[in-house]
Design a protein around this motif. Structure first.
Motif, mmCIF file in Angstrom:
data_model
loop_
_atom_site.group_PDB
_atom_site.id
_atom_site.type_symbol
_atom_site.label_atom_id
_atom_site.label_comp_id
_atom_site.label_asym_id
_atom_site.label_seq_id
_atom_site.Cartn_x
_atom_site.Cartn_y
_atom_site.Cartn_z
ATOM 1 N N ALA A 20 -97.062 -21.672 -41.012
ATOM 2 C CA ALA A 20 -95.827 -22.266 -40.487
ATOM 3 C C ALA A 20 -94.989 -22.857 -41.614
ATOM 4 C CB ALA A 20 -96.156 -23.342 -39.445
ATOM 5 N N VAL A 21 -95.635 -23.543 -42.536
ATOM 6 C CA VAL A 21 -94.913 -24.111 -43.676
ATOM 7 C C VAL A 21 -94.317 -22.988 -44.525
ATOM 8 C CG1 VAL A 21 -95.166 -25.407 -45.834
ATOM 9 C CG2 VAL A 21 -96.264 -26.242 -43.748
ATOM 10 N N LYS A 22 -95.109 -21.969 -44.800
ATOM 11 C CA LYS A 22 -94.670 -20.883 -45.681
ATOM 12 C C LYS A 22 -93.545 -20.047 -45.068
ATOM 13 C CE LYS A 22 -96.338 -17.047 -48.422
ATOM 14 N NZ LYS A 22 -97.469 -16.288 -48.907
ATOM 15 N N TYR A 23 -93.661 -19.732 -43.777
ATOM 16 C CA TYR A 23 -92.723 -18.774 -43.180
ATOM 17 C C TYR A 23 -91.649 -19.391 -42.271
ATOM 18 C CZ TYR A 23 -96.097 -15.402 -44.896
ATOM 19 O OH TYR A 23 -96.925 -14.668 -45.699
ATOM 20 N N LEU A 24 -91.835 -20.640 -41.854
ATOM 21 C CA LEU A 24 -90.881 -21.224 -40.905
ATOM 22 C C LEU A 24 -90.089 -22.411 -41.459
ATOM 23 C CD1 LEU A 24 -93.175 -21.235 -37.724
ATOM 24 C CD2 LEU A 24 -91.363 -19.591 -38.278
ATOM 25 N N LYS A 25 -90.663 -23.147 -42.393
ATOM 26 C CA LYS A 25 -90.005 -24.354 -42.896
ATOM 27 C C LYS A 25 -88.660 -24.004 -43.540
ATOM 28 C CE LYS A 25 -90.686 -28.489 -45.640
ATOM 29 N NZ LYS A 25 -91.614 -29.266 -46.465
ATOM 30 N N GLY A 26 -87.640 -24.702 -43.099
ATOM 31 C CA GLY A 26 -86.315 -24.500 -43.659
ATOM 32 C C GLY A 26 -85.594 -23.265 -43.151
ATOM 33 N N LYS A 27 -86.171 -22.611 -42.160
ATOM 34 C CA LYS A 27 -85.571 -21.393 -41.625
ATOM 35 C C LYS A 27 -85.272 -21.563 -40.138
ATOM 36 C CE LYS A 27 -87.860 -18.599 -45.017
ATOM 37 N NZ LYS A 27 -89.152 -18.166 -45.396
ATOM 38 N N SER A 28 -84.473 -20.677 -39.617
ATOM 39 C CA SER A 28 -84.191 -20.670 -38.183
ATOM 40 C C SER A 28 -85.463 -20.310 -37.425
ATOM 41 C CB SER A 28 -83.112 -19.640 -37.851
ATOM 42 O OG SER A 28 -81.909 -19.981 -38.480
ATOM 43 N N PRO A 29 -85.587 -20.794 -36.186
ATOM 44 C CA PRO A 29 -86.773 -20.452 -35.387
ATOM 45 C C PRO A 29 -86.921 -18.938 -35.230
ATOM 46 C CG PRO A 29 -85.548 -22.213 -34.337
ATOM 47 C CD PRO A 29 -84.696 -21.707 -35.470
ATOM 48 N N TYR A 30 -88.168 -18.485 -35.165
ATOM 49 C CA TYR A 30 -88.475 -17.081 -34.941
ATOM 50 C C TYR A 30 -88.691 -16.887 -33.443
ATOM 51 C CZ TYR A 30 -90.821 -12.587 -35.082
ATOM 52 O OH TYR A 30 -91.164 -11.280 -34.873
ATOM 53 N N VAL A 31 -87.782 -16.194 -32.814
ATOM 54 C CA VAL A 31 -87.853 -15.991 -31.368
ATOM 55 C C VAL A 31 -88.858 -14.893 -31.051
ATOM 56 C CG1 VAL A 31 -86.551 -15.345 -29.302
ATOM 57 C CG2 VAL A 31 -85.479 -16.769 -31.065
ATOM 58 N N VAL A 32 -89.857 -15.241 -30.233
ATOM 59 C CA VAL A 32 -90.879 -14.282 -29.823
ATOM 60 C C VAL A 32 -90.496 -13.683 -28.471
ATOM 61 C CG1 VAL A 32 -93.332 -13.952 -29.281
ATOM 62 C CG2 VAL A 32 -92.643 -15.557 -31.094
ATOM 63 N N ILE A 33 -90.151 -14.552 -27.523
ATOM 64 C CA ILE A 33 -89.667 -14.133 -26.199
ATOM 65 C C ILE A 33 -88.400 -14.931 -25.916
ATOM 66 C CG2 ILE A 33 -90.153 -13.984 -23.728
ATOM 67 C CD1 ILE A 33 -93.159 -13.965 -24.453
ATOM 68 N N GLU A 34 -87.297 -14.240 -25.842
ATOM 69 C CA GLU A 34 -85.983 -14.869 -25.654
ATOM 70 C C GLU A 34 -85.989 -15.869 -24.504
ATOM 71 O OE1 GLU A 34 -82.261 -15.639 -26.870
ATOM 72 O OE2 GLU A 34 -83.381 -13.990 -27.755
ATOM 73 N N ASN A 35 -85.454 -17.063 -24.751
ATOM 74 C CA ASN A 35 -85.332 -18.139 -23.767
ATOM 75 C C ASN A 35 -86.664 -18.603 -23.185
ATOM 76 O OD1 ASN A 35 -82.489 -18.351 -23.932
ATOM 77 N ND2 ASN A 35 -82.325 -16.525 -22.658
ATOM 78 N N PHE A 36 -87.779 -18.355 -23.924
ATOM 79 C CA PHE A 36 -89.080 -18.824 -23.438
ATOM 80 C C PHE A 36 -89.984 -19.317 -24.565
ATOM 81 C CE2 PHE A 36 -93.550 -17.915 -22.259
ATOM 82 C CZ PHE A 36 -93.688 -18.914 -21.300
ATOM 83 N N PHE A 37 -90.201 -18.503 -25.605
ATOM 84 C CA PHE A 37 -91.167 -18.860 -26.642
ATOM 85 C C PHE A 37 -90.623 -18.536 -28.019
ATOM 86 C CE2 PHE A 37 -95.094 -17.351 -29.053
ATOM 87 C CZ PHE A 37 -95.466 -18.626 -29.458
ATOM 88 N N GLN A 38 -90.723 -19.531 -28.914
ATOM 89 C CA GLN A 38 -90.326 -19.320 -30.293
ATOM 90 C C GLN A 38 -91.246 -20.107 -31.220
ATOM 91 O OE1 GLN A 38 -86.275 -20.660 -30.572
ATOM 92 N NE2 GLN A 38 -86.820 -22.811 -30.598
ATOM 93 N N LEU A 39 -91.245 -19.701 -32.476
ATOM 94 C CA LEU A 39 -91.978 -20.419 -33.509
ATOM 95 C C LEU A 39 -90.958 -21.162 -34.351
ATOM 96 C CD1 LEU A 39 -94.357 -17.510 -34.580
ATOM 97 C CD2 LEU A 39 -94.903 -19.429 -33.078
ATOM 98 N N CYS A 40 -91.139 -22.464 -34.459
ATOM 99 C CA CYS A 40 -90.214 -23.260 -35.255
ATOM 100 C C CYS A 40 -90.980 -24.392 -35.938
ATOM 101 C CB CYS A 40 -89.076 -23.811 -34.413
ATOM 102 S SG CYS A 40 -89.572 -24.978 -33.165
#
Length: 151
Positions: A20-40
């Motif tokens: 999460a730190v390597k791939y998500l920190k400082g970036k926009s959330p990664y949407v897995v399922i629109e309007n339901f689940f994301q990685l942030c």
């Protein structure tokens, strides 16, 4: 074998937080399922649902108490409780240690699973350790309420 599961919980938690730190920190959330689940990426200085923000020492003391209590309970009463009850305690212990490592090392807990429920409710962001704390607690409570925790 059961104690190995606790170690695996801690390792899985720390690996996912590293990712999460390597791939998500400082970036926009990664949407897995629109309007339901994301990685942030979220740095949580509080507890579940964002309560008690910036109470690091409080959480460290409470977590140490919980860890010691569970370990002592397992040492003293392991043979008198069911395997399922011990399983719940190990899940709770693994999750507590996973978040404890973050609090000591970083001063906050890394969270990254984000769910939106309906149009107006964003469930609080959480991590792998949180999942095991909740599942372990539910299992322990259920077994106690159903009086199914003793051998």
């Amino acid at each position: 074998m059961l104690y190995l599961m606790g170690i695996l919980i801690i390792v899985l938690d720390q690996i996912t937080k590293f990712a999460a730190v390597k791939y998500l920190k400082g970036k926009s959330p990664y949407v897995v399922i629109e309007n339901f689940f994301q990685l942030c990426y979220v740095e949580n200085t509080g507890a579940a649902f964002g309560i008690l923000q910036n109470k690091k020492l409080f959480f460290i003391v409470i977590t140490i108490f919980v860890i010691i209590t569970i370990v002592l309970f397992l040492i003293k009463y392991s043979s008198s409780v069911t395997l399922l009850f011990r399983f719940g305690l190990i899940m709770l212990l693994g999750g507590a240690i996973g978040n404890f490592i973050d609090r000591i090392r970083l001063g906050y807990v890394v969270d990254f699973f984000s769910f939106k429920l309906g149009r107006n409710y964003n469930f609080p962001v959480f991590n792998v350790a949180d999942i095991f704390v909740v599942l372990g607690t539910i299992l322990i409570m259920g077994l106690i309420l159903l009086d199914r925790y003793e051998n």
